[in-house]
Design an enzyme around this catalytic site. Structure first.
Site, short mmCIF file in Angstrom:
data_model
loop_
_atom_site.label_atom_id
_atom_site.label_comp_id
_atom_site.label_asym_id
_atom_site.label_seq_id
_atom_site.Cartn_x
_atom_site.Cartn_y
_atom_site.Cartn_z
N TRP A 190 0.84 -1.22 0.00
CA TRP A 190 0.00 0.00 0.00
C TRP A 190 0.86 1.25 0.00
O TRP A 190 0.38 2.35 -0.24
CB TRP A 190 -0.92 0.00 1.22
N ASP A 191 2.16 1.07 0.28
CA ASP A 191 3.10 2.20 0.26
C ASP A 191 2.92 3.02 -1.03
O ASP A 191 3.00 4.24 -1.03
CB ASP A 191 4.56 1.70 0.30
N GLU B 126 0.84 -2.15 12.64
CA GLU B 126 1.13 -3.59 12.69
C GLU B 126 1.45 -4.09 14.10
O GLU B 126 1.80 -5.25 14.27
CB GLU B 126 2.27 -3.94 11.72
N LYS C 185 2.95 1.03 15.99
CA LYS C 185 4.16 1.04 15.16
C LYS C 185 4.17 2.29 14.27
O LYS C 185 5.22 2.83 13.93
CB LYS C 185 4.14 -0.22 14.30
N GLN C 186 2.96 2.72 13.89
CA GLN C 186 2.88 3.80 12.90
C GLN C 186 1.51 4.46 12.96
O GLN C 186 0.60 3.96 13.60
CB GLN C 186 3.11 3.21 11.52
#
Ligand code: BGC
Length: 758
Positions: free
Chosen positions: A351-352, A478, A590-591
């Protein structure tokens, strides 16, 4: 300084990082910044040449394999090595790890499109030469990777020998201690053919399982006052030697042409020779002139000028340059998580692309952006099949990581379960349509992708107490897997569903024939479309009354908070130090997750909720993923947290140059590179593209004097210049248009500067 990256390292950890930083690429071919002659024997190198999407299928070994776990995964392969050139001063082999270095520097030229290494070296016995290497992967002849070496004898040399080789016996790199480069299966290429024909060295390899073939056909040209020539063909390589006297300069140019069966048919040598014939009269320097011309055009629309901070100026140019080097421009390739700069994440597309990199191309080069969408479209059938495999009765489930469409994620909680990728892809299609108004695209591709992804959500979620809910998926974060009602996923699915219904309506009103065609192709019914609309409107978006924020998912806020303040520094990234279950049991991210949804879909919440959510999640986010800082920067800008926006941006812009994540050796963090652009254009300049049009709410970082960039929108090229007290818009190409500046409509007459005060 701002147009080049200069490196002078010779220690091993740094050299590995520099291999990624100084890598070359053109979307098709990528070559790491290795030394032609290699390092000292005890030094590690990831010596790599890659073709975008050129891969093998490798088996995934599971302890326990459950239903619909993928059997195989794809792996980008390191291919035939055309980099090698050795230099001998009499019997002493040139190496920067022996003798004396009188001068050494290397550069990547972002405006000129090549890398160079300038050396003045004295051997152990006092022989001295100046050596100058240049190399590029061509932006116009995508199969070409060329090297030029000039050797100028300085002292005590009787004989100068240059040895150039092409080697087909190649393996990939493996690091068993890091899951991001640990899949094993290092050796996946077998040599098919090695031969010398006329001036051409020819090597062809085949992959073990996918049976893809790759060829490298090389020719070398020499300029020397006189020389002797010899060549040697072995079972795996071709070695060519040029020997001349030690008094005169020698120049060798090496032209490697790479072809592969994904793009060049079956006769790879012929295909390579055809390319050679086309360029046979073009000298190395003439190629460099073409590189520059290409880049002049590229930078005209894509540059971001920052006055007031040289380092960040260099950082952002470096990032934009590598994005351009990495983007696939054909129907079989996309942008890998590490571009073409390394083997991390096995060359997979995530998906980046859609969320972090696609917007850069969309706003600066929409035709290239379209290619990325078309590539995803070629994976739609696999996505339909994958949906069936995992148990859906309808719809398309795009793989979490892939090259040719098969799910390549072995760990489903942080892989296949990230269903949001299907909505992310839909989101990028919608953004493309909003920026280009490309109706043919809507008809031919977008409608189908939106309909099929909408169907996935209907089949995944369910209606309960008047709310549409989506259970057991993983959002972007994640460290929190398999949850019910991940805010990000639900919000993106809502957007996906509502737009699918809207596009159906557009077709019904304007393109009835197309709708009929699609209706029969997809067996579509109006009842379904009503379901999409209903589910979209009734989508449940978790909200927590106590904190007055959007909960990341149904259970997230009732978990214990991870004590980040007392976690030792060497325990980061947490994923390398804690079992996933430990991480899943805590509030730790994580993000960016909910915060990212608030960026992409800001109109789904009021600004107070968005602000409180930012404050909350910021405190529990580790940014262990490089996809995180940039989102926090964009949102900090939106919320008026100027210093934070700037600090997060700094981390983003320099993440690879400063190796902030410690793994740049495995390749550049491409999504983060796109993210640096987002932090400027969507962050500091406050760009948004919605159905209502183009809007900006600029705020120049206090440390900067000015910021200038260009945008493509509705067939216009618009320049935006932000200075301390003023923003100036200029429509450079195309007709005038109305945009929103800080919430107010302003008309931009074509060719006329329009000044607005902050
Ligand atoms: C991130 C994912 C990302 C992947 C590839 C992971 O560390 O958590 O969001 O897609 O890296 O860049």
């Amino acid at each position: 300084m701002t147009w080049k990256l200069t490196k002078k390292n010779l220690d091993n950890p740094s050299l590995l990082v520099d291999e990624s930083l100084l890598s070359l690429g053109n979307g098709y071919l990528g070559v790491r910044g290795n030394f032609e002659e290699g390092y000292s024997d005890s030094y590690q190198s990831i010596r790599g040449t890659y073709i975008n999407a050129f891969h093998d299928e490798t088996e995934i070994t599971y302890g326990e394999k459950l239903h619909a776990f993928p059997d195989t995964q794809q792996k980008l392969l390191n291919i035939i090595d055309g980099q090698t050139v050795h230099i001998y001063l009499d019997d002493e082999k040139f190496s920067l790890f022996e003798g004396e270095i009188l001068h050494f520097e290397r550069h990547l030229h972002l405006d000129l499109g090549y890398a160079e290494r300038i050396v003045h070296w004295r051997s152990l016995s006092g022989k001295e030469a100046k050596i100058h290497f240049k190399r590029f992967t061509s932006f116009v002849t995508r199969e070409l990777f060329a090297i030029n070496v000039k050797v100028e004898p300085i002292a005590n040399i009787k004989q100068l020998k240059i040895v150039s080789s092409v080697n087909g016996d190649i393996s990939n790199f493996v690091d068993k201690n890091d899951p991001r480069v640990a899949s094993g299966h290092a050796k996946r290429l077998e040599i098919l053919d090695v031969k010398k024909e006329d001036a051409y060295s020819m090597v062809k390899d085949i992959t073990y399982a996918s049976e893809l073939e790759v060829a490298c056909v090389t020719t070398t040209k020499i300029k020397a006052s006189n020389y002797t020539y010899d060549s040697n063909v072995t079972s795996s390589s071709i070695v060519e030697e040029y020997t001349s006297d030690g008094n005169n300069p020698v120049e060798l140019s090496k032209f490697n042409i790479y072809t592969d069966t994904l793009r060049h048919g079956k006769e790879l040598f012929d295909a390579a020779l055809t390319v050679h014939k086309k360029i046979e009269n073009i000298t190395f320097d003439q190629h460099l002139a073409v590189q520059k011309e290409y880049l002049d055009n590229f930078w005209f629309t894509s540059d971001i000028e920052i006055k007031g901070d040289e380092q960040l100026q260099q950082g952002i140019r470096f990032n934009i340059y590598h994005l351009m080097q990495s983007v696939g421009k054909d129907s079989v390739s996309n942008i890998a998580a590490k571009g073409l700069s390394g083997e991390g994440y096995e060359g997979h597309y995530f998906w980046d692309t859609e969320i972090y990199m696609f917007p850069v191309f969309l706003m600066t080069n929409p035709s290239l952006a379209k290619k990325l969408l078309l590539h995803r479209y070629t994976l739609l059938d696999s996505a339909r099949q994958r949906a069936k495999e995992v148990g859906h009765t309808q719809g398309a489930l795009f793989p979490w990581r892939t090259i040719t469409g098969g799910e390549s994620s072995a760990y489903f909680p942080a892989g296949t379960a990230q269903y949001h990728i299907s909505a992310d892809i839909a989101y990028s299609y919608i953004q493309y349509y909003l920026v280009t108004k490309d109706e043919a695209f809507l008809n031919n591709y977008m409608a189908e992708v939106l309909f099929e992804t909408a169907r996935l959500w209907i089949d995944t979620g369910h209606m309960k107490n008047g709310q549409f809910r989506i259970d057991d998926v993983t959002g972007p974060d994640e460290y929190t897997c398999i949850v019910n009602n991940n805010y990000y996923t639900n919000a993106m699915a809502k957007h996906n569903l509502l737009w699918a219904a809207k596009v159906y309506q557009i077709l019904k009103e304007n393109y009835y024939d197309k709708l009929k065609e699609l209706t029969s192709k997809l067996n579509l019914s109006e009842i379904e479309v009503d379901q999409w609309k209903d589910a979209g409107e009734k989508m449940y978006l978790p909200y927590d009354e106590e904190h007055q924020i959007n909960a990341q998912d149904d259970s997230f806020l009732s978990k214990k908070r991870w004590d980040l303040d007392n976690t030792p520094k060497d325990k980061f990234p947490l994923l390398l130090n804690y079992h996933p279950l430990t991480l899943y049991r805590y509030q730790v991210c994580k993000q960016a997750d909910t915060v990212l949804a608030h960026f992409l879909l800001e109109d789904m919440q009021d600004s107070e909720t968005i602000k409180r959510s930012y404050d909350y999640y910021e405190n529990i986010t580790t940014h262990d993923s490089s996809l995180s800082f940039c989102v926090f920067s964009v949102m900090a800008s939106k919320l008026g947290y100027e210093q934070k926006a700037y600090d997060y941006f700094t981390e983003t812009a320099c993440l690879d140059i400063d190796n902030l994540h410690g793994n740049t050796k495995d390749g550049l963090h491409m999504a983060n590179m796109g993210g640096a652009w987002l932090a400027i254009v969507y962050g500091f300049a406050g760009l948004r593209v919605k159905e209502s049009g183009l809007s900006l709410s600029p705020s120049l970082p206090v440390k900067w004097e000015s910021l200038v960039f260009k945008l493509q929108y509705h067939n216009r090229l618009i320049q935006v210049k932000m200075e301390k007290t003023m923003v100036t818009y200029l429509v450079l190409e195309g007709e005038g248009l109305t945009i929103s500046h800080n919430g107010e409509s302003i008309y931009l007459e074509s060719g006329k500067e329009v000044d607005t005060r902050y």
